[in-house]
Design an enzyme around this catalytic site. Structure first.
Site, short mmCIF file in Angstrom:
data_model
loop_
_atom_site.label_atom_id
_atom_site.label_comp_id
_atom_site.label_asym_id
_atom_site.label_seq_id
_atom_site.Cartn_x
_atom_site.Cartn_y
_atom_site.Cartn_z
N ASN A 217 74.88 11.45 -81.27
CA ASN A 217 74.21 11.93 -81.48
C ASN A 217 73.98 13.19 -81.71
O ASN A 217 74.82 13.63 -80.58
CB ASN A 217 72.75 11.07 -81.02
CG ASN A 217 73.07 11.75 -79.31
OD1 ASN A 217 72.91 12.60 -78.90
ND2 ASN A 217 73.25 10.34 -78.31
N ASP A 286 73.45 3.84 -77.28
CA ASP A 286 73.04 2.25 -76.21
C ASP A 286 74.18 1.37 -76.35
O ASP A 286 74.50 -0.17 -75.04
CB ASP A 286 71.77 1.97 -77.30
CG ASP A 286 70.75 2.93 -76.20
OD1 ASP A 286 70.59 3.02 -74.90
OD2 ASP A 286 69.60 2.61 -76.88
N LYS A 296 94.80 6.30 -86.59
CA LYS A 296 93.83 6.40 -87.01
C LYS A 296 93.54 5.08 -87.87
O LYS A 296 94.71 4.66 -88.30
CB LYS A 296 93.84 7.08 -88.15
CG LYS A 296 92.65 8.23 -88.51
CD LYS A 296 92.84 8.86 -89.45
CE LYS A 296 92.50 9.29 -90.29
NZ LYS A 296 92.76 10.37 -91.65
N PRO A 312 75.88 0.20 -70.37
CA PRO A 312 75.49 0.21 -69.07
C PRO A 312 74.36 1.29 -68.72
O PRO A 312 74.65 2.52 -69.77
CB PRO A 312 76.10 0.59 -67.77
CG PRO A 312 77.88 1.71 -68.76
CD PRO A 312 77.41 0.64 -69.76
N ILE A 314 72.43 3.62 -67.14
CA ILE A 314 73.02 4.63 -66.23
C ILE A 314 71.80 4.77 -65.36
O ILE A 314 71.60 4.29 -63.64
CB ILE A 314 73.90 5.80 -66.47
CG1 ILE A 314 74.93 5.75 -67.05
CG2 ILE A 314 74.08 6.91 -65.20
CD1 ILE A 314 75.53 6.64 -68.02
N LYS A 344 58.46 2.78 -70.53
CA LYS A 344 60.53 2.97 -70.14
C LYS A 344 59.71 3.16 -68.82
O LYS A 344 60.36 3.19 -68.16
CB LYS A 344 60.76 4.20 -71.06
CG LYS A 344 62.03 3.56 -72.15
CD LYS A 344 62.52 4.94 -72.79
CE LYS A 344 62.65 3.83 -73.92
NZ LYS A 344 63.22 5.38 -75.24
O1 PMT Z 1 69.78 17.44 -75.82
P1 PMT Z 1 68.71 18.16 -76.47
O2 PMT Z 1 68.63 18.50 -77.76
O3 PMT Z 1 68.24 19.28 -76.34
O4 PMT Z 1 67.43 17.10 -76.92
C1 PMT Z 1 66.88 16.45 -75.26
C2 PMT Z 1 66.65 14.99 -75.51
C3 PMT Z 1 65.79 15.11 -76.84
C4 PMT Z 1 67.76 14.63 -75.69
C5 PMT Z 1 66.18 15.07 -74.32
O5 PMT Z 1 65.08 15.95 -74.41
C6 PMT Z 1 66.06 13.38 -74.13
O6 PMT Z 1 65.09 13.09 -74.15
N1 PMT Z 1 66.44 12.78 -73.85
C7 PMT Z 1 66.45 11.18 -73.48
C8 PMT Z 1 67.15 10.58 -74.76
C9 PMT Z 1 66.60 9.49 -74.77
O7 PMT Z 1 65.92 9.11 -76.15
O8 PMT Z 1 67.29 8.48 -74.31
P2 PMT Z 1 66.55 6.89 -74.13
O9 PMT Z 1 65.35 7.24 -73.97
O10 PMT Z 1 67.63 5.76 -75.11
O11 PMT Z 1 66.69 6.48 -72.47
C10 PMT Z 1 65.85 6.71 -71.71
C11 PMT Z 1 66.15 6.68 -70.26
O12 PMT Z 1 67.70 6.14 -69.92
C12 PMT Z 1 67.14 8.75 -70.32
O13 PMT Z 1 66.65 9.15 -69.58
C13 PMT Z 1 68.73 8.28 -70.70
O14 PMT Z 1 69.19 9.41 -70.21
C14 PMT Z 1 68.82 6.48 -69.82
N2 PMT Z 1 69.78 6.46 -70.03
C15 PMT Z 1 69.47 5.29 -71.36
C16 PMT Z 1 70.40 4.66 -71.81
C17 PMT Z 1 71.98 4.44 -71.44
N3 PMT Z 1 72.94 4.35 -71.29
N4 PMT Z 1 72.03 5.27 -69.44
C18 PMT Z 1 71.42 6.02 -69.50
O15 PMT Z 1 70.45 6.95 -68.24
#
Ligand code: PMT
Length: 403
Positions: A217, A286, A296, A312, A314, A344
């Site tokens: 992404n 995710d 390839k 997972p 994290i 969340k």
């Molecule tokens: O990197 P930049 O270009 O500066 O952009 C910053 C950002 C938009 C990426 C950042 O500000 C941000 O919002 N990061 C979270 C992205 C997100 O939408 O995460 P999520 O909704 O998928 O997950 C929620 C939380 O769980 C997050 O803290 C994520 O790091 C954590 N997570 C999610 C999935 C996973 N498998 N493991 C995790 O730890």
């Protein structure tokens, strides 16, 4: 200095007296003036006779926008006392470059030119950035002088190790102007996280399909790196587990590079012991491909199907541990920010979560965020990510249980 970590408030409006003594690194002091001005500092240069042999006073005057002081006997100062006029109201004196001779004279408390007199008569902190040949640096006399200065409360910045103007390689190079400006920023930042250990994730993950393709992404890592820098400046030890991004490592941060979510999880768990805080800024995929082809994949038809399996979570895993550190989540949404972000936070049982709209925060240098905690929502004004990061650190420091 990168704008995304440009937390200008720490230095803005500060009067910094820059002492420039006579070494070849004096040419870097011109760039340092620019870097400090960029941070909003009011820079006044005191140039020694030796320094003026390398760079002219006119250069520093043009860059600083202030007159340059060279002479202890300059009659234009207060009652003819240049060192008093220059030192008055100074927030810090930074000597860069500080030659071996300047360090020796400062250690002895000499006052036989403007710069040494100014340093002796000061009532503000003194910082020095040594710059000299490797042998001069390693000489016991120089090391004795540095120990004396450190004992007197003088902060020593650097030096770096590397190729020197004399052709030798070793310790003694002055830190780069941007490193010194960053050190000044750190110096003026309140140590809200002193003694703490923070683990962060930042950037995207890359889930390989084959050696040249993958699922990822557009996260740039800027928000996570800004937070890592802000935590380090606030006095904490910082471990940054980073997905693939094109950013330099912030000063004072230990960085571990990873590609996939599985690698990110492993490195987070390895960094976690003794951590007080975990901040999950990364945009973790995710899902990952169920299998990764070692070769390839050849084009075989009009469609291709990739089976994905869940990665997972994290953050959820760390937050659920019995010995969980204080966990801060992030949420990037395209709509309904309040509902989804607070949802969340509660689902993962987090004391604090930072929400942002994708259009506001993904990729760019600025961000508009809302902090969610048990007390409710706390919107922050749109600002450069460095500034937003500092406010997040301030909020976090208020919520963090006493050590
Ligand atoms: O990197 P930049 O270009 O500066 O952009 C910053 C950002 C938009 C990426 C950042 O500000 C941000 O919002 N990061 C979270 C992205 C997100 O939408 O995460 P999520 O909704 O998928 O997950 C929620 C939380 O769980 C997050 O803290 C994520 O790091 C954590 N997570 C999610 C999935 C996973 N498998 N493991 C995790 O730890």
């Amino acid at each position: 200095m990168q704008d995304y970590i440009n937390d200008i408030d720490g230095v803005r409006g500060r009067k910094i007296v820059l002492g420039v003594s006579g070494g070849i690194a004096a040419y870097k002091a011109a760039e340092l003036v620019r870097a400090l001005k960029h941070l909003g500092a009011d820079v006044h240069v005191a140039l020694t006779e030796g320094g003026a042999r390398f760079v002219s006073a006119l250069t520093f005057q043009a860059l600083s926008g202030n007159r340059v002081w060279t002479d202890l006997w300059d009659g234009k100062g207060d009652a003819g006392m240049a060192h008093i006029a220059l030192g008055r109201g100074a927030d810090a004196i930074l000597v860069a470059p500080a030659t071996a001779d300047t360090l020796a004279r400062l250690a002895q408390g000499r006052a036989d030119d403007l710069l040494t007199t100014l340093c002796l008569a000061r009532d503000c902190p003194l910082l020095v950035a040594p710059a000299m040949n490797r042998q001069m640096w390693e000489h016991p006399a120089t090391q004795r002088n540095l120990a004396t200065l450190a004992g007197d409360g003088v902060l020593v910045l650097g030096p770096a190790t590397g190729e020197q103007a004399c052709g030798e390689v070793g310790p003694g190079r002055m830190l780069e102007p941007e490193e010194l400006a960053d050190a000044m920023l750190a110096f003026f930042t309140p140590k809200l996280l002193a003694g703490r250990k923070v683990v962060l994730t930042a950037g995207p993950t890359f889930e390989a399909i084959d050696p040249v393709r993958g699922v990822t992404n557009p996260s740039s890592g800027k928000m996570g790196y800004a937070l890592a820098a802000a935590c380090a400046r606030a006095g904490s030890a910082v471990a940054l587990v980073s997905g693939p991004v094109a950013l330099p490592t912030p000063a004072g941060v230990r960085r571990v590079d990873v590609a996939s979510a599985l690698q990110m999880r492993d490195e987070v768990l390895a960094a976690l012991p003794d951590a007080d805080v975990f901040i999950a800024v990364a945009a973790v995929a995710d899902y990952r491909p169920a299998t990764t082809s070692p070769h390839k994949i050849k084009k075989t038809g009009e469609t291709m199907t990739v089976e994905l399996v869940a990665n997972p979570d994290i953050l959820a895993e760390v937050a659920a541990r019995p010995d969980a550190p204080f966990c801060v989540g992030f949420a990037a949404e395209s709509q309904n920010l309040d509902d989804y972000a607070e949802g969340k936070r509660q689902a993962k049982r987090l004391p604090m979560l930072v929400g942002n709209l994708l259009a506001d925060g993904l990729g760019g240098d600025d961000n508009t965020v809302v902090i969610y905690d048990a007390e409710g929502r706390h919107p922050l004004p749109r600002a450069p990510k460095g500034f937003v990061a500092r406010q997040i650190v301030e909020h976090l420091a208020r919520l963090l249980p006493q050590a």
